[in-house]
Every structure is written in structure tokens, then in C-alpha cells.
Write a protein that holds these residues in place. Structure first.
Motif, PDB file in Angstrom:
ATOM      1  N   TYR A 460      -4.238   1.379  19.009  1.00 40.46           N
ATOM      2  CA  TYR A 460      -2.963   1.641  19.682  1.00 40.46           C
ATOM      3  C   TYR A 460      -2.108   0.380  19.737  1.00 40.46           C
ATOM      4  CZ  TYR A 460       0.313   2.671  23.488  1.00 40.46           C
ATOM      5  OH  TYR A 460       1.442   2.833  24.255  1.00 40.46           O
ATOM      6  N   GLN A 461      -2.740  -0.755  19.957  1.00 39.43           N
ATOM      7  CA  GLN A 461      -2.009  -2.009  20.107  1.00 39.43           C
ATOM      8  C   GLN A 461      -1.301  -2.423  18.813  1.00 39.43           C
ATOM      9  OE1 GLN A 461      -4.667  -4.985  21.776  1.00 39.43           O
ATOM     10  NE2 GLN A 461      -5.667  -3.417  23.041  1.00 39.43           N
ATOM     11  N   SER A 462      -1.932  -2.153  17.669  1.00 41.03           N
ATOM     12  CA  SER A 462      -1.340  -2.566  16.383  1.00 41.03           C
ATOM     13  C   SER A 462      -0.650  -1.422  15.660  1.00 41.03           C
ATOM     14  CB  SER A 462      -2.443  -3.147  15.489  1.00 41.03           C
ATOM     15  OG  SER A 462      -3.477  -2.194  15.293  1.00 41.03           O
ATOM     16  N   LEU A 463      -0.431  -0.343  16.354  1.00 46.29           N
ATOM     17  CA  LEU A 463       0.137   0.868  15.770  1.00 46.29           C
ATOM     18  C   LEU A 463       1.558   0.627  15.251  1.00 46.29           C
ATOM     19  CD1 LEU A 463      -0.765   3.944  15.699  1.00 46.29           C
ATOM     20  CD2 LEU A 463       0.630   4.228  17.754  1.00 46.29           C
ATOM     21  N   SER A 464       1.862   1.260  14.106  1.00 50.83           N
ATOM     22  CA  SER A 464       3.236   1.192  13.596  1.00 50.83           C
ATOM     23  C   SER A 464       3.977   2.505  13.819  1.00 50.83           C
ATOM     24  CB  SER A 464       3.230   0.867  12.095  1.00 50.83           C
ATOM     25  OG  SER A 464       2.509   1.868  11.373  1.00 50.83           O
ATOM     26  N   GLY A 465       3.242   3.563  14.132  1.00 42.06           N
ATOM     27  CA  GLY A 465       3.864   4.860  14.361  1.00 42.06           C
ATOM     28  C   GLY A 465       4.155   5.115  15.827  1.00 42.06           C
ATOM     29  N   CYS A 466       4.397   6.387  16.164  1.00 42.32           N
ATOM     30  CA  CYS A 466       4.797   6.765  17.522  1.00 42.32           C
ATOM     31  C   CYS A 466       3.641   6.569  18.500  1.00 42.32           C
ATOM     32  CB  CYS A 466       5.241   8.225  17.536  1.00 42.32           C
ATOM     33  SG  CYS A 466       5.666   8.823  19.199  1.00 42.32           S
ATOM     34  N   ARG A 467       3.886   5.825  19.555  1.00 45.61           N
ATOM     35  CA  ARG A 467       2.837   5.544  20.535  1.00 45.61           C
ATOM     36  C   ARG A 467       2.522   6.768  21.395  1.00 45.61           C
ATOM     37  NH1 ARG A 467       1.821   0.217  19.946  1.00 45.61           N
ATOM     38  NH2 ARG A 467       3.573  -1.167  19.477  1.00 45.61           N
ATOM     39  N   MET A 468       3.530   7.520  21.786  1.00 49.27           N
ATOM     40  CA  MET A 468       3.270   8.700  22.609  1.00 49.27           C
ATOM     41  C   MET A 468       2.462   9.728  21.831  1.00 49.27           C
ATOM     42  SD  MET A 468       3.348  10.343  25.426  1.00 49.27           S
ATOM     43  CE  MET A 468       4.522   9.533  26.529  1.00 49.27           C
ATOM     44  N   ASN A 469       2.810   9.946  20.573  1.00 49.87           N
ATOM     45  CA  ASN A 469       2.041  10.902  19.765  1.00 49.87           C
ATOM     46  C   ASN A 469       0.589  10.453  19.602  1.00 49.87           C
ATOM     47  OD1 ASN A 469       4.215  12.565  19.511  1.00 49.87           O
ATOM     48  ND2 ASN A 469       4.527  12.239  17.317  1.00 49.87           N
ATOM     49  N   PHE A 470       0.389   9.136  19.481  1.00 54.08           N
ATOM     50  CA  PHE A 470      -0.974   8.616  19.364  1.00 54.08           C
ATOM     51  C   PHE A 470      -1.787   8.982  20.609  1.00 54.08           C
ATOM     52  CE2 PHE A 470      -4.264   5.472  20.037  1.00 54.08           C
ATOM     53  CZ  PHE A 470      -4.836   5.322  18.786  1.00 54.08           C
ATOM     54  N   LEU A 471      -1.218   8.735  21.792  1.00 59.46           N
ATOM     55  CA  LEU A 471      -1.928   9.055  23.033  1.00 59.46           C
ATOM     56  C   LEU A 471      -2.157  10.557  23.151  1.00 59.46           C
ATOM     57  CD1 LEU A 471      -0.117   6.669  25.555  1.00 59.46           C
ATOM     58  CD2 LEU A 471      -2.350   6.343  24.465  1.00 59.46           C
ATOM     59  N   ARG A 472      -1.164  11.345  22.767  1.00 55.05           N
ATOM     60  CA  ARG A 472      -1.313  12.806  22.854  1.00 55.05           C
ATOM     61  C   ARG A 472      -2.422  13.293  21.926  1.00 55.05           C
ATOM     62  NH1 ARG A 472       4.497  15.180  21.827  1.00 55.05           N
ATOM     63  NH2 ARG A 472       3.414  17.164  22.267  1.00 55.05           N
ATOM     64  N   ARG A 473      -2.535  12.698  20.753  1.00 52.94           N
ATOM     65  CA  ARG A 473      -3.606  13.104  19.835  1.00 52.94           C
ATOM     66  C   ARG A 473      -4.972  12.723  20.387  1.00 52.94           C
ATOM     67  NH1 ARG A 473      -1.849  15.422  15.522  1.00 52.94           N
ATOM     68  NH2 ARG A 473       0.205  14.932  14.652  1.00 52.94           N
ATOM     69  N   GLN A 474      -5.043  11.584  21.071  1.00 51.34           N
ATOM     70  CA  GLN A 474      -6.316  11.191  21.670  1.00 51.34           C
ATOM     71  C   GLN A 474      -6.771  12.199  22.721  1.00 51.34           C
ATOM     72  OE1 GLN A 474      -8.381   8.478  20.934  1.00 51.34           O
ATOM     73  NE2 GLN A 474      -7.049   8.384  19.138  1.00 51.34           N
ATOM     74  N   LEU A 475      -5.830  12.880  23.336  1.00 49.07           N
ATOM     75  CA  LEU A 475      -6.141  13.890  24.346  1.00 49.07           C
ATOM     76  C   LEU A 475      -6.075  15.308  23.774  1.00 49.07           C
ATOM     77  CD1 LEU A 475      -4.403  11.648  26.625  1.00 49.07           C
ATOM     78  CD2 LEU A 475      -6.015  13.127  27.805  1.00 49.07           C
ATOM     79  N   ASP A 476      -6.023  15.436  22.445  1.00 45.65           N
ATOM     80  CA  ASP A 476      -5.997  16.752  21.794  1.00 45.65           C
ATOM     81  C   ASP A 476      -4.894  17.633  22.377  1.00 45.65           C
ATOM     82  OD1 ASP A 476      -8.281  16.147  20.188  1.00 45.65           O
ATOM     83  OD2 ASP A 476      -9.549  16.531  21.934  1.00 45.65           O
ATOM     84  N   ASP A 477      -3.713  17.047  22.533  1.00 46.98           N
ATOM     85  CA  ASP A 477      -2.579  17.771  23.116  1.00 46.98           C
ATOM     86  C   ASP A 477      -2.271  19.017  22.288  1.00 46.98           C
ATOM     87  OD1 ASP A 477      -0.136  18.671  24.045  1.00 46.98           O
ATOM     88  OD2 ASP A 477       0.770  16.679  24.144  1.00 46.98           O
ATOM     89  N   PRO A 478      -2.346  20.218  22.900  1.00 45.75           N
ATOM     90  CA  PRO A 478      -2.055  21.434  22.137  1.00 45.75           C
ATOM     91  C   PRO A 478      -0.604  21.540  21.695  1.00 45.75           C
ATOM     92  CG  PRO A 478      -2.277  21.930  24.475  1.00 45.75           C
ATOM     93  CD  PRO A 478      -2.698  20.506  24.308  1.00 45.75           C
ATOM     94  N   GLY A 479       0.255  20.688  22.260  1.00 45.55           N
ATOM     95  CA  GLY A 479       1.651  20.707  21.854  1.00 45.55           C
ATOM     96  C   GLY A 479       1.928  20.008  20.544  1.00 45.55           C
ATOM     97  N   LEU A 480       0.930  19.290  20.013  1.00 42.44           N
ATOM     98  CA  LEU A 480       1.077  18.642  18.716  1.00 42.44           C
ATOM     99  C   LEU A 480       0.434  19.497  17.639  1.00 42.44           C
ATOM    100  CD1 LEU A 480       0.252  14.872  19.345  1.00 42.44           C
ATOM    101  CD2 LEU A 480       2.450  15.823  18.649  1.00 42.44           C
ATOM    102  N   PRO A 481       1.111  19.724  16.517  1.00 48.98           N
ATOM    103  CA  PRO A 481       0.495  20.498  15.429  1.00 48.98           C
ATOM    104  C   PRO A 481      -0.767  19.822  14.930  1.00 48.98           C
ATOM    105  CG  PRO A 481       2.866  20.202  15.058  1.00 48.98           C
ATOM    106  CD  PRO A 481       2.490  19.318  16.210  1.00 48.98           C
ATOM    107  N   ALA A 482      -1.848  20.552  14.858  1.00 46.44           N
ATOM    108  CA  ALA A 482      -3.131  19.985  14.447  1.00 46.44           C
ATOM    109  C   ALA A 482      -3.060  19.480  13.008  1.00 46.44           C
ATOM    110  CB  ALA A 482      -4.231  21.034  14.579  1.00 46.44           C
TER     111      ALA A 482
END
Length: 707
Positions: A460-482
């Protein structure tokens, strides 16, 4: 406030039930509030259909509204009180306040209101309480478990498990006491609905919790995106520059907020620096007195402070809708726990700043906390072997019989209790005699999962993409397309906007911060009481310590924001003579030492890891201070090294373990020098031996202490 006996009994099948629920919501949250569809689905499932439900929704969604409204409707229908299992005092206080707004009579039983317990028990028995909030630890208090809990299980209108991820072994904040909830649920009648709520559960935790609370659990799960949160990461290799940067930027952060640290020492250090630089802040940790915690929470809620500098003790459930920022000085070991903490911010504001300031010391701190996890099988079995089936042993009496310190022993006992191998009774603990197996596979899986989480936090610290999406994927957010990695970003974080914080720091700010943090020297409080049960180990020591060490001094903590990094580097390096800069700091500490009598001689511990470092430190102190150099205190050749963490076993291992010289000819205090002091028992037992050999007084001094 109304109770169930003040109004006519409510028909739960009435067609206007939702409107009644909406009215209660308006009383709770304001005249414009409206129930979300999932809120109503949960309330109807609990109140009308007596279902068991798991609600996984982001912080600020309104999970507490679901259970307070359900509790009030059930009480108006003549049902029993709602029992809410809640993990933190701050969370309980917020919930009681929220309940009162909805006309719900709420009471709480926790460590902060011990004097009120009997009155609250009586009010529960007489039906005066609509909602009872209890800590998970309270569920196994013998009096509560045997007298109050059975009545609640029989008469409860609703049982709520708040922060339900704690029930799961996979949850980021798993607690052994939460596993008792399984027993509570098993004892409930089929007509008693159960609600579990959390904001931080991935697929694995959701499945685990849902299975534990029922075979047909209704799961209501929503997206975890938080449109108010603006995430960023700012990296500094030097903790002094990091602290100076935060001090310079703190006034620019919106409103008031929370600054999280990984350790208690860091919280106090940071609070001291920021206060010196003119900021109104205060430290809030697990060691803060409960009454002071409540005062500090009120100060933050009332915007009387710019920030609380807090450990994770201020986390789950703290409710300040207009909290303007959350800053982490040091990264948590898991994206899940990170998301849970940043979720405190921006619940009722359009924008909140979330800043992560990781440090090179983070991995070391993660490793330390991992090292005090559940012990290995032979240690756990020693606890079972020490307990009897017909005579209770208190934790204090049990401690000298096993090689565990108090906190780890209590954790082991809780796990064994939940597993049915021991039972807590008045007076202590009993061995039930039931067979018990050490679940090696589970502990290995958990260790592997923690490693994966730590790596994710590093990613997460060295991420170049979206930080919120990264956290949401870590929590298997159903709002993100698998499986879709090209999902549009949040448009708010530093990576999405390209607006990375400026990392320049004014030289004068760095200098002022360094001067404050570079002040060497901390008091080393002497041990005042011998551990109980030493006689069982054949050691003739007990009660108050007499003839021991005076108050000592230590150069710094390994977790200090100032000296910590330098001391860690020194201890990680090959064993060499004491560096001049470190020695000069030691001289400064001794110069400012407010001792009753100046030492006349110096004696060094024989250090197996740092023999050159320790010996040269002692020799140079003797030279510059014109002290008699007594050389080195060596262990007896036939004495094994001491590794026990438990206080009684450690003292027993240290007792009579050194070749102590005759000191009757020495006049004046002895400066006793070591590299690292942890529990304080080595210094204490050695000082006791030196005093017995004729020393007038012993002044302990060490380079470092872990925390």
C-alpha cells in the motif's frame, strides 16, 4: 425516558411498523433522517421474523441505528432488554449517549464503573433497562456468568455483537473473550434474534462470523467506499524530519482529528513535541486512566484539542461525525485494521484528510507484537499441568508455576476457558479435566495470514494506483467488480489526483524537533515488590523489596522517536566500542541525574551479546567520572542463561546467579551498567545481591529499554 411499561404494547405485525421505526430514527439522528433499505431489511428481520443477521457496512452507515430502533420496538412489544456486547469503553459511552437520544434506557457494565454494577444488575432484574452494554470480558465473570447471564439469555429481546470481526480468528482484532459469545448464542432460545455488526470484514471473516451466529444468517453487506476520505502517503526515512513535517502541517489539517502511533512511548513523545511547538494535543493510550480517557474523548468531541495522539485504544466505535483528519505515524500491520482506524474520519463532513507516515521501525514493532502471540504447545500444557480440578488457583498464584508473564498467561487461560479445558470460578481457575488439543494448524494459518497482511500494508505504501480501491479489495468490497484491475479510481487519493503532499521541511523546524527529541535520559523506576509464589520455586524472597536498586536512568527507548532509531542501529551493528556521540549522551544523562549521593564506583554486567560495548561504556564512565572501575559482574560458570518471561521464574533464574565480589570495602553507591534493560528484574536481583555483599547503594544505568 420511556420504558416498555410506559406505553401500550406494540403489535409487531402492524402495517405502520416502518413508520414507527422511521420516527425513532428521527429522534436518534434528526428530523431529516430516513431509513436506508438495508437498515429496514435488518430491523424487520430482527423484530418481525426473529432472524439472525450480520450487517457489514462502512463506518457512519448507521449500524447502531439498526439495533437501537430494533431494541426500542421490541421493548414496546413487551420483549426483554437488548444485550449489546461491545469491546471498548469509548464505544460504550458513545452508544449510551446515542441510546438516550432515541429514548432508550441504556446501562453499561465495564471496568470503568465497578461501583455501579450491583445497582445495574438490580435494574436489569426489575425490567428498568432497555439496553445493557457489556464487555466481552464480563461474560465470563463468575457472578455475571452464573447469576445475571442466564436471566438475560432467557429473557433477552435481542442480542447484538458489535465489532463482530473480533469473534473471528481471522479478524484483525480477534479477542479470546469474544469467543464466549458462541456459548451465549447457543444458550439463547430460537425466538431471540441476534445481530452482528462490523465495518471491517473480508469474505473469510464474513463467512466465519455468519456461521458462528446461525445456520441461516441473513448477511447484509454494502460497499466500503468513503467519498469523504482523501488518502495519501508521505515517506520519511528520518523520524525527526517526519515529526517536524507533521508539526508544520498540523494546523493546515481540517478541524480536529486523531494521530495514531504504534506504541505508547511514541504517543507520549509525539504529544510532547507537538505541545512544545504550540499545538493543543494530548496522549491517549491503553495506559491512560479510564476517567482521563473520558475527559480526553470529551475534549476531542468538543474541539478543545487539535488532536489526540492515540494508540489503537482509541479506535472502534469512537463517534465524532466531523472528525477532520486521521494521521498515522507508523503503519499498522494490516490494511484491514488501517481501514478501520481511518474510518473514524469524515463521517459527517464532505472532506477529511487521511495521511500515512510510515517509518523504518514499523516492521520491528510488528515483529515484537507477533512475538507475544499465543505461545507454543509445551508452554500452554504447562498451564494445564499446574492447575488442579478440585482447588482453584488465582492468576497471581499460577504465575510463578509457569513461564509466562501475566498478560500472556491471562490470554492463554481465556483461550483454554473458551475451549473447555479450564473454567473460571470464584477464586481463580480450575482444570476441567476435559481433553484438549493444541490446534497447530490453525495457529500456523493465522501466522501466515498475518504475514500476507503485513506485505499488503507494505505494498500500500509504494502503490501507484488508487489507494481507496486497494483497501476495498483487501476487504473484498462487493462494490468493486471482482477481478477487474482497471476499475476507475476514487479520484480523491494522492495517486488518483497527482496531488502528492509537499515533503519539504523547514530547517528550523527540524532543528527544534531534534533538540526536543534528542534530550537523552529517562527514569528507570525500581521494582518495589517481589513476585508472589517464589517460595514454591525455592527462593527465599517475598513481599516488599528492601535492599534493592535506587531509581535508575536509561539513555532512551528503542521505540523513541528521537533516540530509538540510533539505539536500534547501535544494537543491530557488530559489537564495537561505545561511539563518542552515544557516550557523550550518557555523560549528559549522568550529569543531570538527581541522585541523593554521587556514585563512587562503576560495575558492568557481563553481556553475552555486547561485551565490548558494555565494557567500554563502563570503563569510559569510570574515567570521565573519576570512579573506581570494579570491572565486570560475571555469571557463575555452572549457571544456565535465563530466558523466562514470567516474573517469578525470571527472578528464580537470576537469584544467586553471579559471582559477586566482597564490597564491604567500597564506600558510596555503585553505578551498575548494562546495554538493554527490559523487565527490570536483572537490575533488581543484581542490586539485591550487591547490597547483600556490602554495597551502600546501587544506581542502575542502561543504554536502552524496549518500550
Amino acid at each position: 425516558m420511556t420504558t416498555a411499561t410506559d406505553v401500550p404494547e406494540l403489535d409487531l405485525s402492524a402495517p405502520d411498523l416502518r413508520e414507527r421505526a422511521e420516527q425513532l430514527l428521527r429522534e436518534l439522528a434528526g428530523p431529516e433522517a430516513r431509513l436506508r433499505e438495508d437498515q429496514w431489511t435488518a430491523i424487520e428481520a430482527l423484530v418481525v421474523r426473529r432472524r439472525r443477521a450480520l450487517v457489514v457496512q462502512r463506518t457512519g452507515w448507521g449500524k447502531s441505528a439498526v439495533y437501537f430502533i430494533a431494541a426500542k420496538l421490541l421493548r414496546r412489544a413487551g420483549r426483554g432488554p437488548t444485550v449489546i456486547v461491545s469491546p471498548l469503553l469509548a464505544l460504550m459511552r458513545n452508544q449510551v449517549t446515542a441510546a438516550q437520544r432515541a429514548g432508550v434506557t441504556a446501562a453499561t457494565i465495564n471496568s470503568g464503573n465497578v461501583t455501579e454494577w450491583d445497582d445495574i444488575h438490580a435494574k436489569v432484574a426489575s425490567g428498568e433497562v432497555d439496553v445493557l452494554l457489556v464487555s466481552p470480558e464480563r461474560l465470563n465473570n463468575p457472578d455475571f456468568r452464573d447469576q445475571v447471564l442466564p436471566r438475560l439469555a432467557a429473557d433477552a429481546g435481542l442480542v447484538v455483537i458489535d465489532e463482530a470481526h473480533c469473534v473471528s480468528d481471522w479478524g484483525h482484532d480477534f479477542r479470546p473473550d469474544y469467543r464466549r459469545i458462541r456459548t451465549l448464542i447457543a444458550d439463547l432460545g430460537s425466538e431471540v434474534p441476534v445481530l452482528a455488526t462490523t465495518a471491517t470484514a473480508n469474505d473469510r471473516v464474513v463467512t466465519d462470523v455468519a456461521t458462528q451466529i446461525g445456520t441461516d444468517t441473513l448477511v447484509l453487506r454494502g460497499t466500503l467506499d468513503r467519498e469523504s476520505l482523501h488518502l495519501s502517503v508521505v515517506r520519511f526515512d528520518d523520524p525527526i524530519e517526519r515529526t517536524a513535517w507533521l508539526s508544520d502541517r498540523l494546523r493546515d489539517l481540517p478541524g480536529s482529528g486523531i494521530i495514531y502511533t504504534l506504541t505508547v512511548a511514541a504517543a507520549h513523545d509525539l504529544a510532547d513535541v507537538l505541545t512544545t511547538h504550540g499545538h493543543t494535543v494530548a496522549a491517549y493510550t491503553g495506559q491512560t486512566d479510564p476517567a482521563e480517557r473520558e475527559t480526553l474523548e470529551g475534549a476531542l468531541l468538543g474541539n478543545e484539542v487539535k488532536a489526540l495522539i492515540a494508540t489503537s485504544a482509541l479506535g472502534m466505535g469512537f463517534d465524532k461525525p466531523d472528525l477532520g483528519f486521521v494521521v498515522h505515524v507508523g503503519a499498522p500491520s494490516s490494511p484491514i485494521s488501517y481501514y478501520q482506524q481511518v474510518g473514524r474520519a469524515g463521517r459527517g463532513t464532505a472532506r477529511a484528510e487521511v495521511v500515512l507516515l510510515p517509518g523504518p521501525e514499523d516492521k520491528r514493532i510488528w515483529s515484537y507484537f507477533a512475538s507475544v502471540a499465543f505461545p507454543r504447545e509445551h508452554v500452554v500444557r504447562s498451564v494445564l499441568d499446574a492447575l488442579e480440578q478440585d482447588r482453584a488457583l488465582s492468576t497471581v498464584a499460577l504465575e510463578p508455576l509457569v513461564e509466562l508473564n501475566r498478560s500472556r498467561l491471562e490470554m492463554v487461560l481465556k483461550v483454554l476457558d473458551v475451549d473447555g479445558a479450564v473454567r473460571r470460578v470464584r477464586g481463580g481457575w480450575l482444570n476441567t479435566g476435559e481433553p484438549w488439543e493444541y490446534d497447530t494448524e490453525r495457529y500456523e494459518r493465522l501466522a501466515e495470514a498475518r504475514e500476507v497482511e503485513q506485505q499488503a500494508m507494505i505494498d500500500y505504501q509504494s502503490l501507484s494506483g488508487c489507494r481507496m480501491n486497494f483497501l476495498r479489495r483487501q476487504l473484498d468490497d462487493p462494490g468493486l467488480p471482482a477481478g477487474e484491475l482497471n476499475t476507475p479510481g476514487c479520484g480523491r487519493c494522492d495517486n488518483c489526483t497527482g496531488a502528492h503532499p509537499d515533503t519539504t521541511v523547514a530547517a528550523e523546524s527540524v532543528a527544534a524537533t531534534r533538540a526536543r527529541l534528542d534530550r537523552p535520559g529517562l527514569n528507570l523506576a525500581p521494582r518495589k515488590q517481589w513476585p508472589t509464589g517464589l517460595a514454591k520455586l525455592g527462593i527465599p524472597l517475598s513481599g516488599k523489596i528492601t535492599g534493592g536498586a535506587e531509581t535508575g536512568r536509561v539513555l532512551g527507548r528503542l521505540t523513541d522517536l528521537g533516540w530509538g532509531q540510533r539505539l536500534r542501529a547501535l544494537l543491530d551493528a557488530p559489537d564495537d566500542p561505545i561511539p563518542d556521540t552515544v557516550f557523550d549522551a550518557c555523560v549528559a544523562v549522568l550529569r543531570e541525574w538527581d541522585w541523593t549521593q554521587r556514585p563512587s564506583s562503576v560495575l558492568a554486567f557481563a553481556s553475552p551479546r555486547y561485551p565490548v560495548l558494555t565494557a567500554t561504556l563502563a570503563a569510559r564512565l569510570a574515567e570521565v567520572g573519576r570512579l573506581d572501575d570494579l570491572g565486570t559482574l560475571y555469571p557463575r560458570p555452572d549457571h544456565p542463561p535465563v530466558s523466562a518471561a514470567n516474573s517469578a521464574h525470571r527472578v528464580a533464574g537470576l537469584f544467586d546467579s553471579w559471582e559477586v565480589p566482597d564490597l564491604t570495602h567500597i564506600s558510596g553507591p555503585i553505578l551498575l551498567v548494562d546495554t538493554v534493560t527490559d523487565t527490570g528484574w536483572t537490575m533488581t536481583v543484581a542490586a539485591h545481591a550487591l547490597r547483600a555483599s556490602g554495597a551502600d547503594a546501587v544506581l542502575p544505568f542502561a543504554l536502552a529499554t524496549p518500550t
